[in-house]
Design a protein around this motif. Structure first.
Motif, PDB file in Angstrom:
ATOM      1  N   ARG A 164      -2.427   3.169  -3.953  1.00 46.00           N
ATOM      2  CA  ARG A 164      -3.059   4.176  -3.094  1.00 46.00           C
ATOM      3  C   ARG A 164      -4.431   3.734  -2.593  1.00 46.00           C
ATOM      4  O   ARG A 164      -4.966   4.322  -1.651  1.00 46.00           O
ATOM      5  CB  ARG A 164      -3.223   5.494  -3.866  1.00 46.00           C
ATOM      6  CG  ARG A 164      -1.919   6.174  -4.228  1.00 46.00           C
ATOM      7  CD  ARG A 164      -2.186   7.479  -4.951  1.00 46.00           C
ATOM      8  NE  ARG A 164      -0.948   8.187  -5.284  1.00 46.00           N
ATOM      9  CZ  ARG A 164      -0.900   9.336  -5.929  1.00 46.00           C
ATOM     10  NH1 ARG A 164      -2.038   9.929  -6.313  1.00 46.00           N
ATOM     11  NH2 ARG A 164       0.265   9.903  -6.192  1.00 46.00           N
ATOM     12  N   GLY A 211       0.822  -1.197   0.000  1.00 43.66           N
ATOM     13  CA  GLY A 211       0.000   0.000   0.000  1.00 43.66           C
ATOM     14  C   GLY A 211       0.860   1.252   0.000  1.00 43.66           C
ATOM     15  O   GLY A 211       2.002   1.242   0.472  1.00 43.66           O
ATOM     16  N   ASN A 220      -4.627  -1.052   1.450  1.00 44.97           N
ATOM     17  CA  ASN A 220      -3.590  -0.997   2.474  1.00 44.97           C
ATOM     18  C   ASN A 220      -2.620  -2.175   2.389  1.00 44.97           C
ATOM     19  O   ASN A 220      -2.950  -3.243   1.871  1.00 44.97           O
ATOM     20  CB  ASN A 220      -4.222  -0.989   3.872  1.00 44.97           C
ATOM     21  CG  ASN A 220      -4.976   0.292   4.166  1.00 44.97           C
ATOM     22  OD1 ASN A 220      -4.633   1.354   3.649  1.00 44.97           O
ATOM     23  ND2 ASN A 220      -5.997   0.195   4.991  1.00 44.97           N
ATOM     24  N   THR A 221      -1.433  -1.960   2.929  1.00 47.70           N
ATOM     25  CA  THR A 221      -0.439  -3.017   3.048  1.00 47.70           C
ATOM     26  C   THR A 221      -0.990  -4.154   3.900  1.00 47.70           C
ATOM     27  O   THR A 221      -1.660  -3.917   4.913  1.00 47.70           O
ATOM     28  CB  THR A 221       0.843  -2.462   3.694  1.00 47.70           C
ATOM     29  OG1 THR A 221       1.343  -1.402   2.881  1.00 47.70           O
ATOM     30  CG2 THR A 221       1.904  -3.536   3.843  1.00 47.70           C
ATOM     31  N   THR A 222      -0.727  -5.371   3.499  1.00 50.53           N
ATOM     32  CA  THR A 222      -1.198  -6.550   4.229  1.00 50.53           C
ATOM     33  C   THR A 222      -0.481  -6.663   5.575  1.00 50.53           C
ATOM     34  O   THR A 222       0.729  -6.449   5.672  1.00 50.53           O
ATOM     35  CB  THR A 222      -0.955  -7.821   3.402  1.00 50.53           C
ATOM     36  OG1 THR A 222      -1.683  -7.704   2.171  1.00 50.53           O
ATOM     37  CG2 THR A 222      -1.408  -9.061   4.141  1.00 50.53           C
ATOM     38  N   GLY A 242      -5.788  -7.145   0.856  1.00 54.08           N
ATOM     39  CA  GLY A 242      -4.513  -6.542   1.194  1.00 54.08           C
ATOM     40  C   GLY A 242      -3.781  -6.251  -0.101  1.00 54.08           C
ATOM     41  O   GLY A 242      -4.081  -6.836  -1.155  1.00 54.08           O
ATOM     42  N   ALA A 243      -2.834  -5.351  -0.051  1.00 54.78           N
ATOM     43  CA  ALA A 243      -2.166  -4.917  -1.285  1.00 54.78           C
ATOM     44  C   ALA A 243      -1.514  -6.075  -2.038  1.00 54.78           C
ATOM     45  O   ALA A 243      -1.510  -6.088  -3.273  1.00 54.78           O
ATOM     46  CB  ALA A 243      -1.133  -3.851  -0.962  1.00 54.78           C
ATOM     47  N   TYR A 252       3.332   0.367  -5.617  1.00 52.76           N
ATOM     48  CA  TYR A 252       2.611   0.977  -4.499  1.00 52.76           C
ATOM     49  C   TYR A 252       1.179   1.283  -4.937  1.00 52.76           C
ATOM     50  O   TYR A 252       0.960   1.836  -6.019  1.00 52.76           O
ATOM     51  CB  TYR A 252       3.300   2.269  -4.049  1.00 52.76           C
ATOM     52  CG  TYR A 252       4.644   2.052  -3.398  1.00 52.76           C
ATOM     53  CD1 TYR A 252       4.746   1.942  -2.017  1.00 52.76           C
ATOM     54  CD2 TYR A 252       5.806   1.953  -4.160  1.00 52.76           C
ATOM     55  CE1 TYR A 252       5.977   1.747  -1.408  1.00 52.76           C
ATOM     56  CE2 TYR A 252       7.047   1.755  -3.556  1.00 52.76           C
ATOM     57  CZ  TYR A 252       7.123   1.653  -2.178  1.00 52.76           C
ATOM     58  OH  TYR A 252       8.347   1.448  -1.584  1.00 52.76           O
ATOM     59  N   ASP A 309       1.222   3.586   1.979  1.00 54.82           N
ATOM     60  CA  ASP A 309       0.947   3.964   3.364  1.00 54.82           C
ATOM     61  C   ASP A 309       2.230   3.820   4.178  1.00 54.82           C
ATOM     62  O   ASP A 309       3.296   3.509   3.630  1.00 54.82           O
ATOM     63  CB  ASP A 309      -0.182   3.099   3.952  1.00 54.82           C
ATOM     64  CG  ASP A 309       0.050   1.596   3.781  1.00 54.82           C
ATOM     65  OD1 ASP A 309       1.222   1.170   3.718  1.00 54.82           O
ATOM     66  OD2 ASP A 309      -0.942   0.840   3.715  1.00 54.82           O
ATOM     67  N   TYR A 310       2.126   4.069   5.473  1.00 54.73           N
ATOM     68  CA  TYR A 310       3.322   4.029   6.322  1.00 54.73           C
ATOM     69  C   TYR A 310       4.015   2.673   6.241  1.00 54.73           C
ATOM     70  O   TYR A 310       5.242   2.592   6.086  1.00 54.73           O
ATOM     71  CB  TYR A 310       2.942   4.334   7.779  1.00 54.73           C
ATOM     72  CG  TYR A 310       4.090   4.111   8.736  1.00 54.73           C
ATOM     73  CD1 TYR A 310       5.076   5.087   8.907  1.00 54.73           C
ATOM     74  CD2 TYR A 310       4.205   2.908   9.445  1.00 54.73           C
ATOM     75  CE1 TYR A 310       6.141   4.871   9.768  1.00 54.73           C
ATOM     76  CE2 TYR A 310       5.278   2.691  10.299  1.00 54.73           C
ATOM     77  CZ  TYR A 310       6.236   3.672  10.458  1.00 54.73           C
ATOM     78  OH  TYR A 310       7.297   3.446  11.303  1.00 54.73           O
TER      79      TYR A 310
END
Length: 222
Positions: free
Chosen positions: A82, A56, A85-87, A108-109, A80, A58-59
């Motif tokens: 947008r 993602g 979100n990252t898994t 998840g991404a 990446y 994201d952070y």
């Protein structure tokens, strides 16, 4: 030229690391994902590696991207997203040392990687293509994984496969077995755990299980 290119999941493992003053479990955010673990070890041994996958925007995604670069893994194939979100995975250590996984991945991404996003140039430039089963659990990443494996095979690359069974991520045991037998059918080198041999073949004896795998595939090394 890369020695090994791997496709699959890059995620954050929240691993329990003690308890707080209030006796609540404390979790530490660790970079994770079996394909990148393979690449990280190879990079430390001096081999050139690259990763294909999605996180993602994201952070946690940025943390993972920074980590693989620091580990010596090329991020040329990292995408990446947008919109997803990252898994994340929560990892509990059980008595005896086994682990229990809880995944935040619907979606998840990692499972949102598409065929068009797969960097085939990296596959062209590698000696070994490695993948696992977690990218086969859902679409569109399942189709992207199969297309990448077929591309690597047609290009004459050595193919490595790791079942890395995580039962909660599959809709059914039948779906998981079908996907893992697919991966075995595509690979030259199979990295499989003892419990996965029993689960997949139904054989209590590991040698019998390996013999069954070799009878059903063209695997050269187990």
């Amino acid at each position: 030229m890369y020695d090994v290119v791997a496709l699959g999941e890059l995620l954050v493992d929240f691993i329990q690391n003690g308890s707080s003053a209030k006796e609540n479990p404390v979790f530490e955010a660790n970079p994770g994902g079996a394909p990148c673990n393979v690449l990280a070890m190879l990079s430390r041994l001096g081999y050139r590696t690259a990763f294909i996958g999605k996180v993602g925007e994201d952070y946690f995604g940025r943390m993972l991207g920074k980590t693989i670069l620091e580990t010596g893994i090329s991020d040329e194939g990292l995408v990446y997203d947008r919109n997803v979100n990252t898994t994340l995975a929560l990892v509990h250590t059980l008595p005896g040392g086994d682990r229990d996984f809880s995944f935040y991945r619907k979606p998840g991404a990692d499972i949102m990687l598409t065929d068009k996003e797969v960097n085939r140039k990296l596959i062209d430039e590698c000696r070994v293509f490695h993948f696992g089963s977690l990218s086969l659990t859902n679409e569109p990443s399942a189709a992207a994984t199969k297309a990448a494996a077929a591309y690597a095979k047609n290009a004459g690359k050595l193919i490595s496969f790791d079942p890395n069974l995580r039962e909660p991520l599959w809709e059914s045991e039948e779906q998981a077995k079908e996907a893992i037998w697919y991966g075995i059918g595509e690979c030259d080198v199979l990295k499989i755990a003892d419990n996965e041999i029993k689960w997949l073949t139904g054989k209590e004896d590991y040698d019998e299980g390996v013999h069954m795998i070799k009878e059903r595939s063209d695997v050269k090394l187990v």
